[in-house]
Design a protein around this motif. Structure first.
Motif, mmCIF file in Angstrom:
data_model
loop_
_atom_site.group_PDB
_atom_site.id
_atom_site.type_symbol
_atom_site.label_atom_id
_atom_site.label_comp_id
_atom_site.label_asym_id
_atom_site.label_seq_id
_atom_site.Cartn_x
_atom_site.Cartn_y
_atom_site.Cartn_z
ATOM 1 N N MET A 1 50.005 -28.851 55.553
ATOM 2 C CA MET A 1 51.292 -28.368 55.854
ATOM 3 C C MET A 1 51.997 -28.223 54.521
ATOM 4 N N LEU A 2 52.764 -26.894 54.596
ATOM 5 C CA LEU A 2 53.632 -26.682 53.214
ATOM 6 C C LEU A 2 54.592 -27.649 53.116
ATOM 7 N N LYS A 3 54.869 -27.973 51.853
ATOM 8 C CA LYS A 3 55.958 -28.726 51.451
ATOM 9 C C LYS A 3 57.443 -28.122 51.243
ATOM 10 N N SER A 116 56.609 -24.151 50.587
ATOM 11 C CA SER A 116 57.423 -23.410 51.178
ATOM 12 C C SER A 116 58.546 -22.752 50.441
ATOM 13 N N LEU A 117 58.678 -21.688 50.650
ATOM 14 C CA LEU A 117 59.796 -21.001 49.633
ATOM 15 C C LEU A 117 60.830 -20.594 50.784
ATOM 16 N N ALA A 118 60.729 -20.812 52.254
ATOM 17 C CA ALA A 118 61.576 -20.418 53.148
ATOM 18 C C ALA A 118 62.986 -20.562 52.977
ATOM 19 N N LYS A 119 63.421 -21.438 52.278
ATOM 20 C CA LYS A 119 64.887 -21.755 52.144
ATOM 21 C C LYS A 119 65.559 -20.398 51.385
ATOM 22 N N PHE A 120 64.698 -19.844 50.652
ATOM 23 C CA PHE A 120 65.372 -18.707 49.906
ATOM 24 C C PHE A 120 65.154 -17.282 50.688
ATOM 25 N N SER A 122 64.883 -13.827 52.750
ATOM 26 C CA SER A 122 63.950 -12.624 52.467
ATOM 27 C C SER A 122 63.508 -12.407 51.292
ATOM 28 N N ALA A 123 63.932 -12.979 50.220
ATOM 29 C CA ALA A 123 63.463 -13.004 48.753
ATOM 30 C C ALA A 123 62.145 -13.501 48.653
ATOM 31 N N ALA A 124 61.791 -14.631 49.789
ATOM 32 C CA ALA A 124 60.710 -15.407 49.705
ATOM 33 C C ALA A 124 59.370 -14.857 50.591
ATOM 34 N N HIS A 125 59.886 -13.831 51.499
ATOM 35 C CA HIS A 125 58.661 -13.427 52.406
ATOM 36 C C HIS A 125 57.672 -12.885 51.621
ATOM 37 N N LEU A 126 57.973 -12.002 50.656
ATOM 38 C CA LEU A 126 56.750 -11.301 49.730
ATOM 39 C C LEU A 126 56.126 -12.351 49.165
ATOM 40 N N LEU A 127 56.554 -13.382 48.505
ATOM 41 C CA LEU A 127 55.885 -14.425 47.839
ATOM 42 C C LEU A 127 54.963 -15.255 48.875
ATOM 43 N N GLU A 128 55.577 -15.714 49.795
ATOM 44 C CA GLU A 128 54.901 -16.573 50.902
ATOM 45 C C GLU A 128 53.681 -15.752 51.245
ATOM 46 N N TYR A 129 53.632 -14.336 51.218
ATOM 47 C CA TYR A 129 52.287 -13.639 51.867
ATOM 48 C C TYR A 129 51.349 -13.535 50.747
ATOM 49 N N ASN A 130 51.780 -13.730 49.502
ATOM 50 C CA ASN A 130 50.788 -13.529 48.372
ATOM 51 C C ASN A 130 50.503 -14.743 47.543
ATOM 52 N N ARG A 131 49.975 -15.743 48.225
ATOM 53 C CA ARG A 131 49.698 -17.016 47.863
ATOM 54 C C ARG A 131 48.501 -17.011 46.687
ATOM 55 N N LEU A 132 48.404 -17.639 45.932
ATOM 56 C CA LEU A 132 47.301 -17.476 44.853
ATOM 57 C C LEU A 132 45.911 -17.970 45.447
ATOM 58 N N ARG A 133 45.077 -17.118 45.317
ATOM 59 C CA ARG A 133 43.690 -17.339 45.852
ATOM 60 C C ARG A 133 42.850 -18.373 45.056
ATOM 61 N N LEU A 134 41.775 -19.039 45.500
ATOM 62 C CA LEU A 134 41.080 -19.862 44.731
ATOM 63 C C LEU A 134 40.127 -19.264 43.960
ATOM 64 N N ALA A 135 39.497 -19.782 43.050
ATOM 65 C CA ALA A 135 38.454 -18.803 42.189
ATOM 66 C C ALA A 135 37.301 -18.615 43.177
ATOM 67 N N GLY A 136 36.556 -17.460 43.072
ATOM 68 C CA GLY A 136 35.617 -16.909 44.017
ATOM 69 C C GLY A 136 36.009 -16.446 45.275
ATOM 70 N N GLU A 137 37.310 -16.733 45.482
ATOM 71 C CA GLU A 137 37.727 -16.006 46.935
ATOM 72 C C GLU A 137 38.442 -14.851 46.595
ATOM 73 N N PRO A 138 38.273 -13.700 47.453
ATOM 74 C CA PRO A 138 38.768 -12.457 47.174
ATOM 75 C C PRO A 138 40.427 -12.759 47.670
ATOM 76 N N PRO A 139 41.235 -11.691 47.136
ATOM 77 C CA PRO A 139 42.351 -11.610 47.513
ATOM 78 C C PRO A 139 42.410 -10.996 49.088
ATOM 79 N N ARG A 140 43.493 -11.404 49.856
ATOM 80 C CA ARG A 140 43.436 -11.227 51.481
ATOM 81 C C ARG A 140 43.492 -9.702 51.562
ATOM 82 N N ASP A 141 43.674 -8.899 50.664
ATOM 83 C CA ASP A 141 43.818 -7.464 51.083
ATOM 84 C C ASP A 141 42.754 -6.379 50.457
#
Length: 242
Positions: A1-3, A116-120, A122-141
């Protein structure tokens, strides 16, 4: 769960232990940074993104990075300032910069992956979608190939423009005292994407090193004659040669 991030006060709760571990001058520095960050937070909440962006950038480059290259307390505050920098850029429509600084922030403080950055808004929507991957994992796109795969091995990408990070005068010694290793993805266009620190804890070095990668360009790897994205490892922000 996101904090969730609920307020400026909650953002600074994790910094309290630093105050007891610091010298008097260190405490004063941290308190000064906190005061400036509260003001930046308020600017973001009010929608004054350009002012917030300029203030965050000045605080990071002129105060935080030089201090944190010496290993002083306040690393979490640098991560927080970089989150604010990303939010301000997202609010101003600077999407690429916002994503990049959001990923720097998550490298500085991996716990931000779960915040969670939801408090912020529309400015946070882009960031929420682009969370950092783990090493060895591909970006989602994208699909990413491994250069060490013996069955389908892409050609090696070739550096075109990879300037070394600028290290402020007088701070070269602490910079070279700690080795950093970073895994990046070099995409089909030869740009650096999704840097993940796999070794290294010096906050000022992580910020400056990853920030420099934004301008790096490679001749992309190819597989069967077509450009492909590949994983790539760097040591102290130099290429690790096979």
């Amino acid at each position: 769960m996101l904090k969730p991030i609920c307020s400026a006060l909650l953002l600074f709760l994790s910094i309290r232990p630093l105050l007891s571990q610091s010298s008097d001058s260190g405490v004063r520095t941290i308190e000064r940074w906190q005061k400036k960050l509260r003001k930046i937070h308020q600017k973001i909440e009010s929608g004054d993104y350009q002012t917030a962006d300029k203030a965050a950038d000045k605080l990071i480059i002129e105060e935080m990075v030089p201090s944190l290259l010496r290993g002083e307390a306040g690393a979490e505050l640098l991560a927080l300032a970089t989150v604010y920098q990303a939010l301000a850029e997202a609010g101003s429509g600077e999407e690429d910069s916002a994503i990049w600084h959001w990923q720097i922030a998550q490298n500085l403080d991996p716990e931000l992956r779960q915040v969670s950055l939801a408090k912020f808004g529309s400015a946070a929507h882009l960031l929420e979608y682009n969370r950092l991957r783990l090493a060895g994992e591909p970006p989602r796109d994208m699909t990413v190939f491994d250069l060490s795969n013996p069955q389908r091995t892409p050609t090696h990408p070739k550096a075109v423009e990879v300037p070394y990070p600028f290290v402020p005068p007088g701070l070269q010694a602490p910079w070279y005292e700690e080795t950093a290793k970073v895994e990046i993805v070099i995409d089909k266009k030869g740009r650096v994407r999704s840097p993940v620190v796999i070794q290294g804890t010096l906050p000022g070095k992580i910020y400056l090193g990853i920030e420099a990668m934004r301008a790096w360009r490679y001749q992309p790897a190819t597989l069967d004659g077509e450009p492909v994205a590949v994983y790539f490892q760097l040591e102290d922000f130099y290429e690790i040669l096979p």
